[in-house]
Design a protein around this motif. Structure first.
Motif, PDB file in Angstrom:
ATOM      1  N   SER A   1       0.809  -1.225   0.000  1.00  0.00           N
ATOM      2  CA  SER A   1       0.000   0.000   0.000  1.00  0.00           C
ATOM      3  C   SER A   1       0.840   1.271   0.000  1.00  0.00           C
ATOM      4  O   SER A   1       0.465   2.271  -0.612  1.00  0.00           O
ATOM      5  CB  SER A   1      -0.950   0.000   1.202  1.00  0.00           C
ATOM      6  N   LYS A   2       2.012   1.252   0.678  1.00  0.00           N
ATOM      7  CA  LYS A   2       2.833   2.465   0.756  1.00  0.00           C
ATOM      8  C   LYS A   2       3.605   2.734  -0.528  1.00  0.00           C
ATOM      9  O   LYS A   2       4.176   3.806  -0.697  1.00  0.00           O
ATOM     10  CB  LYS A   2       3.809   2.355   1.929  1.00  0.00           C
ATOM     11  N   ASN A   3       3.632   1.745  -1.411  1.00  0.00           N
ATOM     12  CA  ASN A   3       4.397   1.890  -2.652  1.00  0.00           C
ATOM     13  C   ASN A   3       3.550   1.534  -3.875  1.00  0.00           C
ATOM     14  O   ASN A   3       4.056   1.009  -4.866  1.00  0.00           O
ATOM     15  CB  ASN A   3       5.641   0.995  -2.599  1.00  0.00           C
ATOM     16  N   ARG A   4       2.255   1.853  -3.799  1.00  0.00           N
ATOM     17  CA  ARG A   4       1.353   1.469  -4.881  1.00  0.00           C
ATOM     18  C   ARG A   4       1.765   2.078  -6.215  1.00  0.00           C
ATOM     19  O   ARG A   4       1.647   1.436  -7.270  1.00  0.00           O
ATOM     20  CB  ARG A   4      -0.089   1.887  -4.547  1.00  0.00           C
ATOM     21  N   ALA A   5       2.250   3.306  -6.204  1.00  0.00           N
ATOM     22  CA  ALA A   5       2.614   3.964  -7.458  1.00  0.00           C
ATOM     23  C   ALA A   5       3.748   3.219  -8.161  1.00  0.00           C
ATOM     24  O   ALA A   5       3.719   3.034  -9.383  1.00  0.00           O
ATOM     25  CB  ALA A   5       3.019   5.411  -7.199  1.00  0.00           C
ATOM     26  N   ILE A   6       4.743   2.783  -7.387  1.00  0.00           N
ATOM     27  CA  ILE A   6       5.872   2.035  -7.959  1.00  0.00           C
ATOM     28  C   ILE A   6       5.393   0.693  -8.487  1.00  0.00           C
ATOM     29  O   ILE A   6       5.759   0.263  -9.582  1.00  0.00           O
ATOM     30  CB  ILE A   6       6.967   1.836  -6.906  1.00  0.00           C
ATOM     31  N   VAL A   7       4.573   0.014  -7.708  1.00  0.00           N
ATOM     32  CA  VAL A   7       4.063  -1.295  -8.114  1.00  0.00           C
ATOM     33  C   VAL A   7       3.266  -1.166  -9.411  1.00  0.00           C
ATOM     34  O   VAL A   7       3.464  -1.941 -10.358  1.00  0.00           O
ATOM     35  CB  VAL A   7       3.199  -1.923  -6.990  1.00  0.00           C
ATOM     36  N   LYS A   8       2.373  -0.181  -9.474  1.00  0.00           N
ATOM     37  CA  LYS A   8       1.581   0.018 -10.688  1.00  0.00           C
ATOM     38  C   LYS A   8       2.463   0.304 -11.895  1.00  0.00           C
ATOM     39  O   LYS A   8       2.219  -0.201 -12.994  1.00  0.00           O
ATOM     40  CB  LYS A   8       0.590   1.180 -10.496  1.00  0.00           C
ATOM     41  N   ARG A   9       3.492   1.119 -11.685  1.00  0.00           N
ATOM     42  CA  ARG A   9       4.367   1.497 -12.801  1.00  0.00           C
ATOM     43  C   ARG A   9       5.085   0.282 -13.377  1.00  0.00           C
ATOM     44  O   ARG A   9       5.115   0.080 -14.593  1.00  0.00           O
ATOM     45  CB  ARG A   9       5.391   2.526 -12.336  1.00  0.00           C
ATOM     46  N   TYR A  10       5.659  -0.542 -12.490  1.00  0.00           N
ATOM     47  CA  TYR A  10       6.423  -1.691 -12.993  1.00  0.00           C
ATOM     48  C   TYR A  10       5.520  -2.792 -13.536  1.00  0.00           C
ATOM     49  O   TYR A  10       5.912  -3.514 -14.467  1.00  0.00           O
ATOM     50  CB  TYR A  10       7.365  -2.218 -11.912  1.00  0.00           C
ATOM     51  N   LEU A  11       4.327  -2.930 -12.984  1.00  0.00           N
ATOM     52  CA  LEU A  11       3.381  -3.879 -13.568  1.00  0.00           C
ATOM     53  C   LEU A  11       2.980  -3.432 -14.966  1.00  0.00           C
ATOM     54  O   LEU A  11       2.983  -4.231 -15.914  1.00  0.00           O
ATOM     55  CB  LEU A  11       2.139  -4.011 -12.680  1.00  0.00           C
ATOM     56  N   ALA A  12       2.658  -2.160 -15.121  1.00  0.00           N
ATOM     57  CA  ALA A  12       2.278  -1.629 -16.440  1.00  0.00           C
ATOM     58  C   ALA A  12       3.431  -1.785 -17.427  1.00  0.00           C
ATOM     59  O   ALA A  12       3.223  -2.142 -18.596  1.00  0.00           O
ATOM     60  CB  ALA A  12       1.877  -0.160 -16.326  1.00  0.00           C
ATOM     61  N   ALA A  13       4.654  -1.526 -16.962  1.00  0.00           N
ATOM     62  CA  ALA A  13       5.817  -1.630 -17.841  1.00  0.00           C
ATOM     63  C   ALA A  13       6.013  -3.063 -18.316  1.00  0.00           C
ATOM     64  O   ALA A  13       6.312  -3.298 -19.496  1.00  0.00           O
ATOM     65  CB  ALA A  13       7.058  -1.136 -17.112  1.00  0.00           C
ATOM     66  N   GLU A  14       5.825  -4.033 -17.418  1.00  0.00           N
ATOM     67  CA  GLU A  14       6.005  -5.431 -17.822  1.00  0.00           C
ATOM     68  C   GLU A  14       4.889  -5.894 -18.755  1.00  0.00           C
ATOM     69  O   GLU A  14       5.142  -6.643 -19.713  1.00  0.00           O
ATOM     70  CB  GLU A  14       6.080  -6.332 -16.585  1.00  0.00           C
ATOM     71  N   PHE A  15       3.669  -5.445 -18.504  1.00  0.00           N
ATOM     72  CA  PHE A  15       2.591  -5.721 -19.461  1.00  0.00           C
ATOM     73  C   PHE A  15       2.969  -5.166 -20.835  1.00  0.00           C
ATOM     74  O   PHE A  15       2.779  -5.816 -21.861  1.00  0.00           O
ATOM     75  CB  PHE A  15       1.282  -5.087 -18.989  1.00  0.00           C
ATOM     76  N   ALA A  16       3.501  -3.945 -20.864  1.00  0.00           N
ATOM     77  CA  ALA A  16       3.872  -3.304 -22.126  1.00  0.00           C
ATOM     78  C   ALA A  16       4.992  -4.077 -22.821  1.00  0.00           C
ATOM     79  O   ALA A  16       4.981  -4.217 -24.054  1.00  0.00           O
ATOM     80  CB  ALA A  16       4.314  -1.863 -21.871  1.00  0.00           C
ATOM     81  N   ARG A  17       5.958  -4.572 -22.050  1.00  0.00           N
ATOM     82  CA  ARG A  17       7.055  -5.328 -22.656  1.00  0.00           C
ATOM     83  C   ARG A  17       6.539  -6.605 -23.317  1.00  0.00           C
ATOM     84  O   ARG A  17       6.936  -6.933 -24.435  1.00  0.00           O
ATOM     85  CB  ARG A  17       8.091  -5.679 -21.593  1.00  0.00           C
ATOM     86  N   GLN A  18       5.658  -7.320 -22.622  1.00  0.00           N
ATOM     87  CA  GLN A  18       5.174  -8.583 -23.177  1.00  0.00           C
ATOM     88  C   GLN A  18       4.171  -8.389 -24.306  1.00  0.00           C
ATOM     89  O   GLN A  18       4.084  -9.218 -25.218  1.00  0.00           O
ATOM     90  CB  GLN A  18       4.583  -9.444 -22.061  1.00  0.00           C
ATOM     91  N   LEU A  19       3.434  -7.282 -24.283  1.00  0.00           N
ATOM     92  CA  LEU A  19       2.429  -7.041 -25.325  1.00  0.00           C
ATOM     93  C   LEU A  19       2.965  -6.234 -26.503  1.00  0.00           C
ATOM     94  O   LEU A  19       2.502  -6.390 -27.634  1.00  0.00           O
ATOM     95  CB  LEU A  19       1.224  -6.311 -24.728  1.00  0.00           C
ATOM     96  N   PHE A  20       3.956  -5.370 -26.236  1.00  0.00           N
ATOM     97  CA  PHE A  20       4.471  -4.479 -27.282  1.00  0.00           C
ATOM     98  C   PHE A  20       5.974  -4.718 -27.483  1.00  0.00           C
ATOM     99  O   PHE A  20       6.357  -5.577 -28.256  1.00  0.00           O
ATOM    100  CB  PHE A  20       4.144  -3.020 -26.946  1.00  0.00           C
ATOM    101  N   ASP A  21       6.832  -3.978 -26.780  1.00  0.00           N
ATOM    102  CA  ASP A  21       8.278  -4.170 -26.942  1.00  0.00           C
ATOM    103  C   ASP A  21       9.016  -3.574 -25.757  1.00  0.00           C
ATOM    104  O   ASP A  21       8.432  -2.922 -24.888  1.00  0.00           O
ATOM    105  CB  ASP A  21       8.772  -3.538 -28.256  1.00  0.00           C
ATOM    106  N   ASP A  22      10.347  -3.778 -25.744  1.00  0.00           N
ATOM    107  CA  ASP A  22      11.182  -3.299 -24.643  1.00  0.00           C
ATOM    108  C   ASP A  22      11.165  -1.773 -24.537  1.00  0.00           C
ATOM    109  O   ASP A  22      11.275  -1.212 -23.443  1.00  0.00           O
ATOM    110  CB  ASP A  22      12.625  -3.766 -24.820  1.00  0.00           C
TER     111      ASP A  22
END
Length: 525
Positions: free
Chosen positions: A484-505
């Motif tokens: 909960s104290k680091n939700r922004a970081i967690v969301k950012r890296y989750l979104a980035a990994e989704f983007a890597r697997q769906l789009f590109d590095d």
């Protein structure tokens, strides 16, 4: 959500030490000279005589090769943390990693429920050309069954690798179709990139991420630099965070791209006092324009050589947190059985004359877990907490004071982004656990995800459910963390990994760098 605990080891603190031990390597040809005569009473004959005695007389069968391995390990452990023995079973993989390419089928995969699941085929690689897609399960390589066997990694790789130009027939289950297909894949050379990203982060600022210094790193860097200059880059940020090092020559070549002719890059000194200096030449492609080197507590060896050369010559600013502190140089001696020894043969010094090697008198374990002390001391959050040896003062080319004896202290300090006491979250978000979670989310609804445009994808990633799902995923795998104290970081890296697997590095870095505190610091200057 179904638990995959037995299939997914969640690693919070990744194997930083392994990468750092690779750092600073130099080639060391096997000695082919005449054998050196030693007397019967010489202590060095004891080992050979003991091994022979065990082999011929010991009451039980024993593998004497394994005894030798343990003995060599023990000898080297009494020297320094970076003098290491590499068994033949590991040497091939390490050499391949540092070479910069391998021959194989070209897929990113992981073992999901005892099956080889393709996360993504490498762009324009053998598997993609043959028609294999993300989400495919590889069931057979030829007639060899790959699923449900708990195959060790080396056995699995041996089925997928082979000679360049050789073919392997892969039997693949495609979940989206519910069908099985056969693909003939022609093995080819697949690059292992050491330059992960080369993107513009501002109208005039280029960014290059280097994850290690391998045989191909300089050429990769040079190509990336010229590409960014062509896009208008007049400033450059070089990111060597979490880069444990590699070939010293590669760091020197990259520094040469940045420094004017005849400026000192680094020098080494061996036990006989012989000094070898490396100077920049006139050939570089970036002798003017702002330079920033991004480092953290896991930047070591060749990364520190590059940062030290830039800092001591006042060519640019070092941004981040104090680096690891590895100032030892290794050479390699190969043995006939395929094993090797990497022995520390010299110390290196930055242009101002400082050694940045940290103390290793307390032993290897203490040495490689030093970062835990940095958490406890608070130095990862406050520059004033960095312990500096006041007696080890040196001056840069322009007269600024810098310090030796334990890593490169940055010119611009940037604290850890996660809250104090929550450091494990930051490491976790850059571990394999995130990639596995994202794969399983996409795999459960691939048709939906693969139809998303990038703008629609970014909107979908704003949903708080991904953090909730990820927290549950961790709990199912036995890791209970308060995110909960680091939700922004967690969301950012989750979104980035989704983007890597769906789009590109490139999309991965576009998302992670946008809110990166060190990048913000670079762009503010």
């Amino acid at each position: 959500m179904k638990s995959t605990k037995k299939y997914l080891p969640v690693i919070v603190f990744s194997c930083i030490g392994a990468g750092i031990m690779i750092g600073g390597m130099l080639n060391f040809p096997q000695n082919s000279g005449p054998a050196i005569g030693i007397s019967r009473n010489d202590h060095r004959t004891k080992l050979n005589r003991l091994i022979d005695f065990i082999e011929s007389e010991y009451v039980d069968d024993v593998n004497t090769d394994s005894i030798v391995d343990v003995t060599v390990d023990d000898i080297l452990s009494r020297l320094d943390p970076h003098s290491v023995y590499i068994p033949s079973s590991e040497q091939g993989e390490v050499a391949e990693y540092m070479k910069g390419d391998f021959v194989g089928i070209g897929v990113n995969f992981y073992m999901y429920n005892d099956t080889v699941a393709v996360i993504k085929p490498i762009a324009d690689g053998p598997s993609e050309k043959a028609g294999i897609k993300s989400g495919d399960r590889i069931l057979y390589a030829g007639n060899t069954k790959l699923f449900g066997r708990k195959l060790p990694t080396d056995s699995l790789f041996s089925q997928l690798k082979g000679r360049e130009g050789s073919q392997v027939q892969l039997t693949v289950y495609r979940k989206s179709d519910g069908k099985t297909y056969k693909f003939n894949v022609t093995r080819a050379t697949v690059p292992i990139k050491s330059v992960e990203a080369a993107v513009m982060i501002g109208p005039e600022t280029g960014y290059i991420k280097i994850n290690r210094f391998a045989e191909t790193t300089y050429e990769e860097f040079r190509e990336a630099l010229l590409r960014l200059k062509g896009r208008g880059a007049t400033e450059l940020a070089i990111d060597v965070r979490d880069n444990g090092g590699g070939y010293m020559e590669m760091a020197n070549e990259i520094a040469d791209e940045l420094l004017p002719n005849k400026q000192l890059i680094v020098f080494t000194k061996n036990k006989k006092g012989r000094i070898s200096k490396t100077f920049a030449t006139s050939r570089g492609n970036f002798h003017s324009g702002k330079v920033f080197v991004l480092i953290n507590e896991n930047s070591a060896s060749a990364s520190e050589i590059l940062a030290g050369a830039v800092q001591d010559n006042d060519r640019g600013l070092v941004v981040g947190r104090r680096s690891f502190g590895k100032g030892l140089v290794q050479r390699e001696m190969d043995f006939d059985d395929g094993s090797a020894v990497r022995l520390t043969v010299a110390r290196y010094y930055t242009p101002s004359g400082r050694s940045i090697q940290k103390d290793y008198a307390e032993g290897t374990e203490e040495y490689f877990t030093d970062f835990e002390k940095r958490f406890d001391s608070g130095e990862l959050y406050n520059k004033d907490s960095i312990k500096i040896a006041d007696t080890l003062k040196f001056k840069t080319r322009n007269g600024r004071i810098v310090y030796g004896g334990g890593g490169i202290v940055p010119d611009v300090f940037v604290p850890l982004e996660v809250e104090h006491g929550q450091e494990s979250v930051g490491y976790l978000m850059q571990s394999g656990a995130v990639g596995h979670f994202v794969f399983e989310q996409i795999d459960g609804n691939r048709d939906y995800f693969e139809k998303l445009s990038y703008p629609k994808f970014l909107q979908a990633m704003e949903d708080e459910k991904w953090v909730t799902e990820f927290r549950q995923y961790l709990a199912d795998n036995g890791l209970f963390l308060n995110l909960s104290k680091n939700r922004a970081i967690v969301k950012r890296y989750l979104a980035a990994e989704f983007a890597r697997q769906l789009f590109d590095d490139e999309k991965y870095f576009e998302i992670t760098l946008k809110e990166d505190p060190m990048i913000k610091e670079v762009l503010s200057r």
